[in-house]
Scaffold this motif. Structure first.
Motif, PDB file in Angstrom:
ATOM      1  N   VAL B 128       0.754  -1.220   0.070  1.00 14.03           N
ATOM      2  CA  VAL B 128      -0.174  -0.026   0.025  1.00 14.03           C
ATOM      3  C   VAL B 128       0.768   1.278  -0.057  1.00 14.03           C
ATOM      4  CG1 VAL B 128      -1.718   1.549   1.229  1.00 14.03           C
ATOM      5  CG2 VAL B 128      -1.948  -1.190   1.324  1.00 14.03           C
ATOM      6  N   LYS B 129       1.869   1.171   0.618  1.00 17.01           N
ATOM      7  CA  LYS B 129       2.790   2.449   0.853  1.00 17.01           C
ATOM      8  C   LYS B 129       3.427   2.529  -0.527  1.00 17.01           C
ATOM      9  CE  LYS B 129       4.208   2.206   5.687  1.00 17.01           C
ATOM     10  NZ  LYS B 129       4.955   1.485   6.715  1.00 17.01           N
ATOM     11  N   GLY B 130       3.873   1.490  -0.928  1.00 19.92           N
ATOM     12  CA  GLY B 130       4.606   1.685  -2.409  1.00 19.92           C
ATOM     13  C   GLY B 130       3.682   2.083  -3.354  1.00 19.92           C
ATOM     14  N   TRP B 131       2.336   1.861  -3.416  1.00 16.69           N
ATOM     15  CA  TRP B 131       1.386   2.125  -4.444  1.00 16.69           C
ATOM     16  C   TRP B 131       1.110   3.898  -4.141  1.00 16.69           C
ATOM     17  CZ3 TRP B 131      -3.836   3.817  -3.521  1.00 16.69           C
ATOM     18  CH2 TRP B 131      -4.646   4.059  -4.581  1.00 16.69           C
ATOM     19  N   LEU B 132       0.921   4.217  -2.958  1.00 16.30           N
ATOM     20  CA  LEU B 132       0.414   5.435  -2.556  1.00 16.30           C
ATOM     21  C   LEU B 132       1.761   6.551  -2.873  1.00 16.30           C
ATOM     22  CD1 LEU B 132      -0.806   5.138   1.260  1.00 16.30           C
ATOM     23  CD2 LEU B 132      -2.162   5.871  -0.839  1.00 16.30           C
ATOM     24  N   ALA B 133       2.936   6.006  -3.028  1.00  8.63           N
ATOM     25  CA  ALA B 133       4.012   6.832  -3.289  1.00  8.63           C
ATOM     26  C   ALA B 133       3.967   6.998  -4.682  1.00  8.63           C
ATOM     27  CB  ALA B 133       5.321   6.104  -2.775  1.00  8.63           C
ATOM     28  N   ASN B 134       3.548   6.259  -5.651  1.00  2.99           N
ATOM     29  CA  ASN B 134       3.639   6.305  -7.003  1.00  2.99           C
ATOM     30  C   ASN B 134       2.244   6.560  -7.845  1.00  2.99           C
ATOM     31  OD1 ASN B 134       6.325   5.981  -7.172  1.00  2.99           O
ATOM     32  ND2 ASN B 134       6.055   3.781  -6.354  1.00  2.99           N
ATOM     33  N   ALA B 135       1.260   6.169  -7.172  1.00  6.52           N
ATOM     34  CA  ALA B 135       0.100   6.185  -8.029  1.00  6.52           C
ATOM     35  C   ALA B 135      -0.481   7.827  -8.158  1.00  6.52           C
ATOM     36  CB  ALA B 135      -1.016   5.389  -7.344  1.00  6.52           C
ATOM     37  N   LYS B 136      -1.076   7.825  -9.343  1.00  4.82           N
ATOM     38  CA  LYS B 136      -1.682   9.362  -9.397  1.00  4.82           C
ATOM     39  C   LYS B 136      -3.232   9.004  -9.906  1.00  4.82           C
ATOM     40  CE  LYS B 136       1.944  11.740  -9.371  1.00  4.82           C
ATOM     41  NZ  LYS B 136       2.760  12.248 -10.602  1.00  4.82           N
ATOM     42  N   ALA B 137      -4.034   9.819  -9.139  1.00  3.24           N
ATOM     43  CA  ALA B 137      -5.594  10.143  -9.268  1.00  3.24           C
ATOM     44  C   ALA B 137      -5.677  10.498 -10.784  1.00  3.24           C
ATOM     45  CB  ALA B 137      -6.174  10.509  -8.195  1.00  3.24           C
ATOM     46  N   PRO B 138      -6.909   9.973 -11.349  1.00  2.00           N
ATOM     47  CA  PRO B 138      -7.199  10.365 -12.695  1.00  2.00           C
ATOM     48  C   PRO B 138      -7.665  11.737 -12.619  1.00  2.00           C
ATOM     49  CG  PRO B 138      -8.645   8.503 -11.998  1.00  2.00           C
ATOM     50  CD  PRO B 138      -7.660   8.644 -11.189  1.00  2.00           C
ATOM     51  N   ARG B 139      -7.779  12.288 -13.657  1.00  2.17           N
ATOM     52  CA  ARG B 139      -8.318  13.812 -13.709  1.00  2.17           C
ATOM     53  C   ARG B 139      -7.348  14.768 -12.974  1.00  2.17           C
ATOM     54  NH1 ARG B 139     -13.802  16.734 -11.912  1.00  2.17           N
ATOM     55  NH2 ARG B 139     -13.300  18.695 -12.104  1.00  2.17           N
ATOM     56  N   PHE B 140      -6.910  14.728 -11.800  1.00  5.57           N
ATOM     57  CA  PHE B 140      -6.260  15.556 -11.060  1.00  5.57           C
ATOM     58  C   PHE B 140      -4.712  15.388 -11.182  1.00  5.57           C
ATOM     59  CE2 PHE B 140     -10.376  15.766  -9.054  1.00  5.57           C
ATOM     60  CZ  PHE B 140     -10.771  16.917  -9.060  1.00  5.57           C
ATOM     61  N   ASP B 141      -4.339  14.259 -11.688  1.00  9.75           N
ATOM     62  CA  ASP B 141      -2.977  13.615 -11.809  1.00  9.75           C
ATOM     63  C   ASP B 141      -2.142  14.140 -10.438  1.00  9.75           C
ATOM     64  OD1 ASP B 141      -0.907  12.553 -13.551  1.00  9.75           O
ATOM     65  OD2 ASP B 141      -0.082  14.352 -14.136  1.00  9.75           O
ATOM     66  N   ARG B 142      -2.555  13.782  -9.448  1.00 12.54           N
ATOM     67  CA  ARG B 142      -2.066  14.008  -8.204  1.00 12.54           C
ATOM     68  C   ARG B 142      -2.115  12.695  -7.404  1.00 12.54           C
ATOM     69  NH1 ARG B 142      -0.953  18.802  -5.714  1.00 12.54           N
ATOM     70  NH2 ARG B 142      -1.268  20.623  -7.266  1.00 12.54           N
ATOM     71  N   PRO B 143      -0.993  12.297  -6.319  1.00 10.57           N
ATOM     72  CA  PRO B 143      -1.402  11.250  -5.438  1.00 10.57           C
ATOM     73  C   PRO B 143      -2.693  11.256  -4.670  1.00 10.57           C
ATOM     74  CG  PRO B 143       0.879  12.624  -5.201  1.00 10.57           C
ATOM     75  CD  PRO B 143       0.004  13.180  -5.905  1.00 10.57           C
ATOM     76  N   TYR B 144      -3.204  10.189  -4.716  1.00  8.44           N
ATOM     77  CA  TYR B 144      -4.627   9.828  -4.172  1.00  8.44           C
ATOM     78  C   TYR B 144      -4.711  10.581  -2.797  1.00  8.44           C
ATOM     79  CZ  TYR B 144      -6.142   6.428  -7.754  1.00  8.44           C
ATOM     80  OH  TYR B 144      -6.508   5.917  -8.892  1.00  8.44           O
ATOM     81  N   THR B 145      -3.889  10.609  -1.997  1.00  6.10           N
ATOM     82  CA  THR B 145      -3.643  11.162  -0.719  1.00  6.10           C
ATOM     83  C   THR B 145      -3.783  12.770  -0.766  1.00  6.10           C
ATOM     84  OG1 THR B 145      -1.463  10.936  -0.320  1.00  6.10           O
ATOM     85  CG2 THR B 145      -2.878   9.381   0.707  1.00  6.10           C
TER      86      THR B 145
END
Ligand SMILES: [Ca+2]
Ligand SMILES: [Ca+2]
Lengths: 321, 321
Positions: B128-145
């Motif tokens: 989960v940590k690894g995903w949060l560090a790299n994933a980007k939410a669509p539309r806003f192109d930012r980390p989910y958090t």
């Protein structure tokens, strides 16, 4: 002279005789709260978990909650004439201790089903409160909640004074213990992890209740203790206290974490002031709160500290001289 | 002039436009913390519960945790060539959004089983940590958090400043949310109540782990929310915040307690700054975070406060101007 008086007044564990057990508690608190120590633990991570029965209060001749259940069977009996010819109720009503000592898990589940379920959480809490106010523990002829161990209350308080949060992690009923945990141990309901039965949400005319169902939901014993700790707390304890086989995994789990740990087991070797049972250390065998030879062996291998009630505790109960 | 500046500086909810929603929060805190008020709540009982998806952070076009699961399927696919011809994995790997939007509970359980289970709790947290560090939410192109609601962060902080403990009570995965709850919301792991799968204690050579099993343990949604609140907290909240049908029972439960209450629902009516969905209030229908007409009716009947993102919130995200 004034210096000595001052040191005595400041002893956070006055009911403990000096010895390895007392020294281990003091050293643990010193290490975990000293920022210059390698064993320093951040305040948010200072978690200590305590088994209840036999670790914080007396569990002989019968667990407090079992005594509550049996008393409930007696109170409910007039509405259940069939129980006079139906086990396990027949033995309970006949106060047949020999038969009751042989009750199976299924027998107890039948007793729990009628005494702990079929009512709302509020109604259950009310029954527990009423029982606690009136019931007397055998031998000591005092309320059950008087039979808490003064030395353990001191450890809990000392840990809290040093930024630890103290959790009860009990095989007993979570909802049962929560009724008195704050008043008796200074542990708020949300810091009680225990066994539970399923509840159902029922909303009748805008008056919702949680109904207690005759169905086990979570058994907080043995491997269930680290599982419950992870589920309810989400952090690994730095200190864990128990007294029987059901605490083994909680102590293993605590020891396997990073940083400082303290693992302690209470050995009931004081028949004069409380009870004596093992069968470890050649103490009498018991069905309630068994401290097996295997547990004593694991304790020695892992350098867990075994507390001798007889030798380590100056005083047992708050009401003792 | 200095007085006005001072009042502005002290506004605990600067991202809220003035209106009934903001006033309700201010009045609630005033009542519950004023000892002379009939609605005063003792500090130990000051509990506020918050749904997460759609209440504290963005849930469209897909729940964050679902995005994590789908990303994991992609990462794991090379070791599972059979997934190319096996649903639901085939649709995930083909990024077939139409097919995915029709996934059943059983489909999702298959995805959860391979992406969330079969590993230790530590290993899962690492993923989960690894995903949060790299994933980007669509539309806003930012980390989910990054996609957390600034006005809700202000409410949480304001409540905590006034002695409330803020709990997350989410239908999402408890272990998932605990990874980032402290950093993102200021909510420690032990104050996150969520859905969970079963774990098993496995001790190999003195290195115990909790293994995550492909088996649901607790579903913290709908009636599960008051059940989870009672199980994990043991106290009834004074305030509860949600955004969809799954929060109904939590709000009912909160309202039915003694003393002061505050029940709020976030309505996503701001397609420009975030998303707009209902189908209540003639907003577009949605499969994620449904705010039904029935919920709006119950809210009106019970005087629950419906927060309009468009009208009540000056700012949506911390990164907004
Ligand atoms: Ca015990
Ligand atoms: Ca939601």
């Amino acid at each position: 002279l004034f210096g000595i008086a001052n040191v005595r007044a400041q002893d956070p564990l006055p009911s403990w005789n000096d010895g390895p057990a007392k020294q281990a508690v003091l050293a643990f608190v010193k290490d975990t709260t000293d920022k210059s120590s390698k064993k320093y633990v951040e305040p948010a991570d200072r978690i200590a978990t305590f088994d209840q029965d036999g670790t914080l209060w007396t569990e002989h001749p019968l667990y407090g909650q079992a005594a509550f259940a049996l008393a409930r069977v007696g109170e409910m009996a007039p509405s259940h004439p069939e129980w006079k010819q139906k086990e396990p109720f027949e033995s309970v009503l006949a106060r047949d201790n020999a038969a009751m000592s042989k009750f199976t898990e299924a027998d107890w589940m039948q007793i729990i089903a009628v005494t702990h379920a079929g009512m709302s959480t509020e109604a259950f809490q009310g029954l527990v409160k009423g029982w606690l106010a009136n019931a007397k523990a055998p031998r000591f002829d005092r309320p059950y909640t008087d039979l808490v161990y003064q030395p353990m209350l001191e450890v809990m308080k000392y840990l809290r004074t040093n930024g630890f949060r103290t959790f009860i992690v009990t095989g007993g009923g979570q909802e049962f213990v929560r009724v008195y945990s704050e008043q008796v141990y200074g542990v708020p309901p949300e810091q009680v992890v225990g066994s539970s039965i399923a509840t159902t949400y029922v909303n009748t005319n805008g008056k919702p209740v949680l109904m207690r169902e005759p169905k086990p939901f979570f058994i907080d014993d043995g491997p269930g203790k680290p599982i419950g700790i992870n589920l309810f707390i989400g952090k690994r304890p730095s200190a864990a206290f128990g007294n029987s086989a059901g605490d083994t995994q909680m102590l293993e789990w605590t020891q396997s974490g990073d940083g400082a740990h303290l693992m302690m087991l209470v050995l009931h070797d004081d028949a004069k002031r409380e009870y004596a049972y093992g069968p470890a250390a050649n103490l009498p065998d018991t069905h309630v709160g068994t401290f097996s030879e295997a547990l004593l062996t694991e304790a020695k291998q892992n350098a867990w500290i075994v507390v001798s009630m007889k030798n380590d505790w100056k005083r047992i109960f708050p009401f003792d001289e």
